[in-house]
Design a protein around this motif. Structure first.
Motif, PDB file in Angstrom:
ATOM      1  N   UNK A  99      -1.566  -1.801  -7.970  1.00  0.00           N
ATOM      2  CA  UNK A  99      -0.546  -2.478  -7.267  1.00  0.00           C
ATOM      3  C   UNK A  99       0.012  -2.651  -5.593  1.00  0.00           C
ATOM      4  N   UNK A 100       0.527  -1.272  -5.216  1.00  0.00           N
ATOM      5  CA  UNK A 100       0.832  -1.183  -4.236  1.00  0.00           C
ATOM      6  C   UNK A 100      -0.366  -2.257  -3.514  1.00  0.00           C
ATOM      7  N   UNK A 101      -1.825  -2.088  -3.462  1.00  0.00           N
ATOM      8  CA  UNK A 101      -2.882  -2.203  -2.975  1.00  0.00           C
ATOM      9  C   UNK A 101      -2.797  -3.770  -2.979  1.00  0.00           C
ATOM     10  N   UNK A 102      -2.010  -4.217  -4.443  1.00  0.00           N
ATOM     11  CA  UNK A 102      -2.917  -5.834  -4.327  1.00  0.00           C
ATOM     12  C   UNK A 102      -0.979  -6.223  -3.712  1.00  0.00           C
ATOM     13  N   UNK A 103       0.074  -5.355  -3.735  1.00  0.00           N
ATOM     14  CA  UNK A 103       0.971  -6.573  -2.760  1.00  0.00           C
ATOM     15  C   UNK A 103       1.048  -5.783  -1.679  1.00  0.00           C
ATOM     16  N   UNK A 104      -0.264  -5.139  -0.967  1.00  0.00           N
ATOM     17  CA  UNK A 104      -0.358  -5.022   0.478  1.00  0.00           C
ATOM     18  C   UNK A 104      -1.242  -5.349   1.197  1.00  0.00           C
ATOM     19  N   UNK A 105      -2.174  -6.662   0.175  1.00  0.00           N
ATOM     20  CA  UNK A 105      -3.254  -7.527   0.644  1.00  0.00           C
ATOM     21  C   UNK A 105      -4.249  -6.915   1.167  1.00  0.00           C
ATOM     22  N   UNK A 106      -4.629  -5.610   0.577  1.00  0.00           N
ATOM     23  CA  UNK A 106      -5.935  -5.032   0.657  1.00  0.00           C
ATOM     24  C   UNK A 106      -7.576  -5.157   0.183  1.00  0.00           C
ATOM     25  N   UNK A 107      -8.064  -5.986   1.106  1.00  0.00           N
ATOM     26  CA  UNK A 107      -9.459  -7.046   0.997  1.00  0.00           C
ATOM     27  C   UNK A 107      -8.969  -7.090  -0.425  1.00  0.00           C
ATOM     28  N   UNK A 108      -8.540  -8.563   0.014  1.00  0.00           N
ATOM     29  CA  UNK A 108      -8.391  -9.881  -1.797  1.00  0.00           C
ATOM     30  C   UNK A 108      -9.393 -10.087  -1.846  1.00  0.00           C
TER      31      UNK A 108
ATOM     32  N   UNK B 292     -12.894   4.364   5.888  1.00  0.00           N
ATOM     33  CA  UNK B 292     -14.215   6.035   5.929  1.00  0.00           C
ATOM     34  C   UNK B 292     -13.229   7.275   5.226  1.00  0.00           C
ATOM     35  N   UNK B 293     -11.984   6.584   5.044  1.00  0.00           N
ATOM     36  CA  UNK B 293     -11.131   8.015   4.228  1.00  0.00           C
ATOM     37  C   UNK B 293     -11.720   7.661   2.521  1.00  0.00           C
ATOM     38  N   UNK B 294     -11.654   6.479   2.302  1.00  0.00           N
ATOM     39  CA  UNK B 294     -12.008   6.482   0.919  1.00  0.00           C
ATOM     40  C   UNK B 294     -13.904   6.827   0.707  1.00  0.00           C
ATOM     41  N   UNK B 295     -13.790   7.551  -0.117  1.00  0.00           N
ATOM     42  CA  UNK B 295     -15.199   8.250  -0.676  1.00  0.00           C
ATOM     43  C   UNK B 295     -14.788   8.232  -2.750  1.00  0.00           C
ATOM     44  N   UNK B 296     -15.661   6.607  -2.552  1.00  0.00           N
ATOM     45  CA  UNK B 296     -15.138   6.574  -4.376  1.00  0.00           C
ATOM     46  C   UNK B 296     -15.358   7.658  -4.953  1.00  0.00           C
ATOM     47  N   UNK B 297     -16.890   8.619  -4.859  1.00  0.00           N
ATOM     48  CA  UNK B 297     -16.367   9.930  -5.815  1.00  0.00           C
ATOM     49  C   UNK B 297     -15.645  10.442  -6.213  1.00  0.00           C
ATOM     50  N   UNK B 298     -15.284  10.940  -4.742  1.00  0.00           N
ATOM     51  CA  UNK B 298     -13.644  11.537  -4.644  1.00  0.00           C
ATOM     52  C   UNK B 298     -12.847  10.682  -5.883  1.00  0.00           C
ATOM     53  N   UNK B 299     -12.508   9.880  -5.939  1.00  0.00           N
ATOM     54  CA  UNK B 299     -11.821   9.044  -6.445  1.00  0.00           C
ATOM     55  C   UNK B 299     -11.761   9.096  -8.319  1.00  0.00           C
TER      56      UNK B 299
ATOM     57  N   UNK C  77     -11.517  -1.415  -2.568  1.00  0.00           N
ATOM     58  CA  UNK C  77     -10.589  -0.596  -1.025  1.00  0.00           C
ATOM     59  C   UNK C  77     -11.217  -0.989  -0.190  1.00  0.00           C
ATOM     60  N   UNK C  78     -12.954  -0.403  -0.013  1.00  0.00           N
ATOM     61  CA  UNK C  78     -13.578  -0.426   1.050  1.00  0.00           C
ATOM     62  C   UNK C  78     -13.882  -1.488   0.958  1.00  0.00           C
ATOM     63  N   UNK C  79     -13.796  -2.612   0.601  1.00  0.00           N
ATOM     64  CA  UNK C  79     -14.407  -3.930   1.382  1.00  0.00           C
ATOM     65  C   UNK C  79     -15.379  -4.259   0.417  1.00  0.00           C
ATOM     66  N   UNK C  80     -16.585  -3.641  -0.819  1.00  0.00           N
ATOM     67  CA  UNK C  80     -17.709  -3.611  -0.299  1.00  0.00           C
ATOM     68  C   UNK C  80     -17.916  -4.998  -1.472  1.00  0.00           C
ATOM     69  N   UNK C  81     -19.217  -5.658  -1.303  1.00  0.00           N
ATOM     70  CA  UNK C  81     -19.753  -6.866  -1.652  1.00  0.00           C
ATOM     71  C   UNK C  81     -19.649  -7.335  -3.010  1.00  0.00           C
ATOM     72  N   UNK C  82     -20.129  -5.950  -3.394  1.00  0.00           N
ATOM     73  CA  UNK C  82     -19.909  -5.804  -4.862  1.00  0.00           C
ATOM     74  C   UNK C  82     -18.585  -6.351  -6.031  1.00  0.00           C
ATOM     75  N   UNK C  83     -17.206  -5.799  -4.869  1.00  0.00           N
ATOM     76  CA  UNK C  83     -16.400  -6.191  -5.946  1.00  0.00           C
ATOM     77  C   UNK C  83     -15.551  -6.871  -4.766  1.00  0.00           C
ATOM     78  N   UNK C  84     -15.635  -7.991  -3.941  1.00  0.00           N
ATOM     79  CA  UNK C  84     -15.590  -8.844  -3.518  1.00  0.00           C
ATOM     80  C   UNK C  84     -14.827  -9.216  -4.007  1.00  0.00           C
ATOM     81  N   UNK C  85     -15.163 -10.455  -4.820  1.00  0.00           N
ATOM     82  CA  UNK C  85     -14.507 -11.181  -6.343  1.00  0.00           C
ATOM     83  C   UNK C  85     -14.236 -10.817  -7.633  1.00  0.00           C
ATOM     84  N   UNK C  86     -13.686  -9.080  -7.322  1.00  0.00           N
ATOM     85  CA  UNK C  86     -13.458  -8.811  -8.223  1.00  0.00           C
ATOM     86  C   UNK C  86     -11.460  -8.406  -8.153  1.00  0.00           C
ATOM     87  N   UNK C  87     -10.825  -9.170  -8.831  1.00  0.00           N
ATOM     88  CA  UNK C  87      -9.590  -9.526  -8.493  1.00  0.00           C
ATOM     89  C   UNK C  87      -8.903  -7.610  -8.777  1.00  0.00           C
ATOM     90  N   UNK C  88      -7.720  -6.664  -8.564  1.00  0.00           N
ATOM     91  CA  UNK C  88      -6.825  -5.743  -8.655  1.00  0.00           C
ATOM     92  C   UNK C  88      -6.341  -6.155  -9.890  1.00  0.00           C
TER      93      UNK C  88
END
Length: 706
Positions: free
Chosen positions: A697-706, A280-287, A659-670
């Motif tokens: 790269x950090x998010x990928x290394x941390x394994x966030x929502x692979x 919930x801290x990830x607001x895609x439009x602000x990013x 980062x929000x673990x949305x279905x649309x990008x579930x199979x789209x890797x870092x």
């Protein structure tokens, strides 16, 4: 300074015979504590001796009150202070004398006990260097006493304290300080040799404090003591990701534009601290809107912004396309910028007493002051237990006065945010600039706990103040107490923006590089409404803007508040659409509704969508309309044919969804996100895009929502 032999002599004074063991023990204990501070002060004659006596009394008082030294019996607790006082009393009556080279020339042990006092010979006038040295010694002695009486705090590293303070003292005397030797870590030897303390007080202060606090115990909590973790009181608005809509059933999408950037900064800090941010801290439009883009802007200020719409294949779904809507505001040139009337509303409550809060805040606002023109006006209001005016409206020409007011801010108290807001708006009204910029700039960690603390109450308060023509921007600082939800609420309803400042570099971006867009509004209440053509589009979903959604009827209602666009601002919105017949539909068609979409005779059947934008000029209350049809002429054949900025913004959108673990990008890797962003990095004068790549790269290394 006293060498080891001289220190040994001093100790022998108090213990010439076994009968004085109690005094010797008392003296030894006091010397162990005192030696760590500055043994040189003992060697400065009768003045040093007198100070040692006072110091000893304070030490023993502290020891008894805090019970820092454990003794085996009640008798020991009573005997030691008395014996210590008696020993120091002897030293006070017959202190050692020193020669000009600061070495001991005569001691009590060398004198018969029956010797009569003689008239003291006049001393030569001290040199300037000696005066400076004595002043430093006196100040150090006072600092040592204050340190013992002050609340416990984590000690600074010895190298930092020694280097910084020694250097300052050296510069003040016009000489270069020598590096201090390392402080000892073990017990002090009785003969003053093996583990003798360094004679540099500055380097020894942390060791002296730890010595007084506890006698050589492991630095760990007892096994039965639970170490409490600091409570995280961050408040973030929770929301659900925008769903997929069927264009046949719900063809219209309406939302308020958003140029806030707080979410990106918060996500960046989380990743750099080693954890995946809360969804919930990830607001895609602000990013997406964190980055500057080179969208085509309007040719004149009469049309405050221009929109560019493109359609391109979706990188993460071969069955869908992206409809990319880019808005660019007119860039007001510096010579044309109107006068600014700014009120700094600064939270100085106790919760702001952290390095990344009030100290960073003060540095950030100093940067902003340097950006303003001499005839701009600044006021400063602070709030803690109650609101107070620190600086009445002052022209930036008096920069030193403004900076001094900022530098003197100190934290403490509860948080009466409501009272501060009212006082700030009052000052803004007093120095209101017609046809200028009138803005309250609230800097806080968002912890309002006095007065109106409910977000809805604060929203109504800000809405009422907005009608005066004074807008509000909010800047968040720190973590653990951040009320992001409140910040978003009052910024959106105050015709302002919300930013999160976690570093001085971010402060420079928000308050210096983006100052024009942050301060100078060119359009307010900007809303976007998109109508999709069911003949061309089966389904659609808006990426982000969940907290900015509006009802369909709100678009034409000028009473409904929306976002603002500042000078040179760029705003980007991205829809993922499913072309009719592509096979990527997620919603089954209506059984009885298909006949209604036989578009053989429908006008504009070849359009994907129709984009409408409503806005008001800053000093007007009636909105104006801009429309853009979206046809095949807006389409590019492949994703790689889209512009560099378009492709990079899509990469950011994919990252936010990931980062929000949305279905649309579930199979789209870092790795795919990295590939797109790297190829579309383009011109990066401030390094923002390079930093984005490191976050991926950090998010990928941390394994966030692979």
């Amino acid at each position: 300074m006293v060498d080891d032999n001289e220190l040994s002599k001093l100790r022998n004074i108090a213990a010439p015979a076994p009968a004085q063991d109690a005094k010797a023990r008392a003296f030894e204990a006091a010397m162990r504590a005192y030696d760590q501070e500055n043994i040189s002060s003992v060697t400065q004659g009768s003045v040093g001796g007198l100070r040692l006596t006072e110091r000893a009394q304070k030490l023993w008082s502290e020891i008894m009150q805090k019970k820092l030294f454990a003794t085996p019996a009640i008798a020991g607790l009573v005997a030691l202070p008395i014996a210590g006082y008696a020993t120091f009393h002897l030293l006070r009556e017959q202190p050692p004398k020193f020669g000009g080279d600061e070495k001991i020339t005569e001691t009590l042990a060398d004198k018969p006990a029956t010797i009569k006092p003689t008239t003291a010979e006049p001393k030569p006038a001290p040199t300037e260097l000696a005066k400076d040295k004595k002043a430093d010694t006196d100040a150090e002695s006072r600092d040592a006493a204050d340190a013992l009486l002050a609340p416990a705090s984590p000690p600074k590293s010895e190298s930092t304290v020694a280097g910084g303070t020694a250097h300052q003292n050296a510069v003040g005397r016009g000489v270069l300080a020598e590096p201090a030797p390392p402080a000892p870590t073990g017990e002090f030897a009785l003969d003053g040799t093996a583990n003798a303390p360094s004679t540099s007080r500055v380097a020894r202060m942390p060791a002296a404090e730890s010595k007084l606090m506890a006698p050589q115990q492991p630095a760990m909590a007892p096994a039965d003591q639970v170490v409490r973790q600091e409570e995280n009181r961050d408040r973030v608005q929770d929301f659900k990701t925008n769903p997929v809509h069927a264009a046949l059933e719900d063809p219209v999408s309406t939302f308020s534009i958003d140029v806030d950037t707080a979410s990106y900064s918060f996500v960046r800090r989380s990743l750099k601290e080693g954890f995946v941010p809360q969804a919930d801290t990830v607001r895609v439009e602000e990013m997406i809107n964190y980055f500057p883009y080179d969208w085509k802007g309007p040719d004149s200020a009469s049309t405050p912004f221009n929109s560019t719409v493109s359609v391109m294949p979706t990188p993460w779904n071969t069955h869908t396309k992206l409809m990319h809507v880019a808005i660019k505001g007119f860039d007001v040139k510096p010579a044309e910028q109107p006068k600014a009337n700014l009120v700094f509303l600064i939270d100085v409550s106790g919760s702001m007493d952290e390095p990344d809060k009030l100290p960073l805040l003060k540095s950030a606002f100093r940067l902003l002051v340097s950006k303003l023109k001499a005839d701009d006006t600044i006021s400063i209001v602070t709030y803690a237990g109650e609101a107070g005016t620190v600086l009445m409206p002052t022209k930036v020409a008096e920069k030193d006065k403004i900076l001094n007011a900022i530098d003197n801010l100190q934290p403490g108290g509860s948080t009466a945010g409501e009272a501060g807001i009212k006082e700030a708006y009052k000052l803004a009204q007093q120095s209101f600039v017609k046809d200028g910029v009138n803005r309250v700039m609230l800097a806080t960690d968002g912890d309002f706990n006095v007065g109106q603390t409910d977000d809805d109450d604060l929203k109504r308060l800000i809405e009422s103040k907005r009608k005066t023509g004074v807008f509000l921007s909010v800047f968040g600082f720190g973590r653990g107490n951040l009320n992001d939800q409140m910040m978003q609420t009052i910024a959106q309803n105050g015709n302002g923006t919300a930013a999160y400042i976690d570093t001085l570099a971010e402060a420079e971006k928000v308050l210096v590089e983006d100052a024009s867009s942050t301060l100078f509004t060119i359009a307010k209440d900007v809303k976007i409404q998109v109508e999709f053509n069911p003949n061309k589009v089966s389904e659609y979903r808006l990426i982000g803007y969940e907290t900015r959604a509006l009802n369909r009827e709100d678009f034409n209602n000028d009473r409904v508040d929306a976002g603002e666009i500042g000078s040179g601002h760029s705003v980007t919105a991205i829809y993922e659409i499913t072309p009719k017949g592509s096979g990527g539909e997620q919603i089954d068609p209506l059984r009885y509704g298909q006949a209604a979409v036989n578009n053989g005779g429908v006008a504009n059947a070849d359009e994907y969508a129709f984009v409408k934008i409503r806005y008001k000029l800053p000093n007007e209350d009636v909105s104006k309309l801009i429309t853009t049809p979206v046809t095949s002429a807006n389409e590019v054949a492949s994703f790689d044919q889209a512009s560099t900025d378009q492709r990079f913004s899509v990469a950011v959108a994919a990252f936010g969804q990931k980062l929000r673990d949305e279905d649309a990008t579930a199979k789209f890797g870092y790795d795919k996100i990295m590939e797109i962003a790297t190829a579309a990095r383009g011109a990066d004068p401030f390094g923002y895009r390079s930093e984005f790549l490191s976050l991926v790269r950090l998010a990928s290394a941390l394994g966030g929502n692979r």
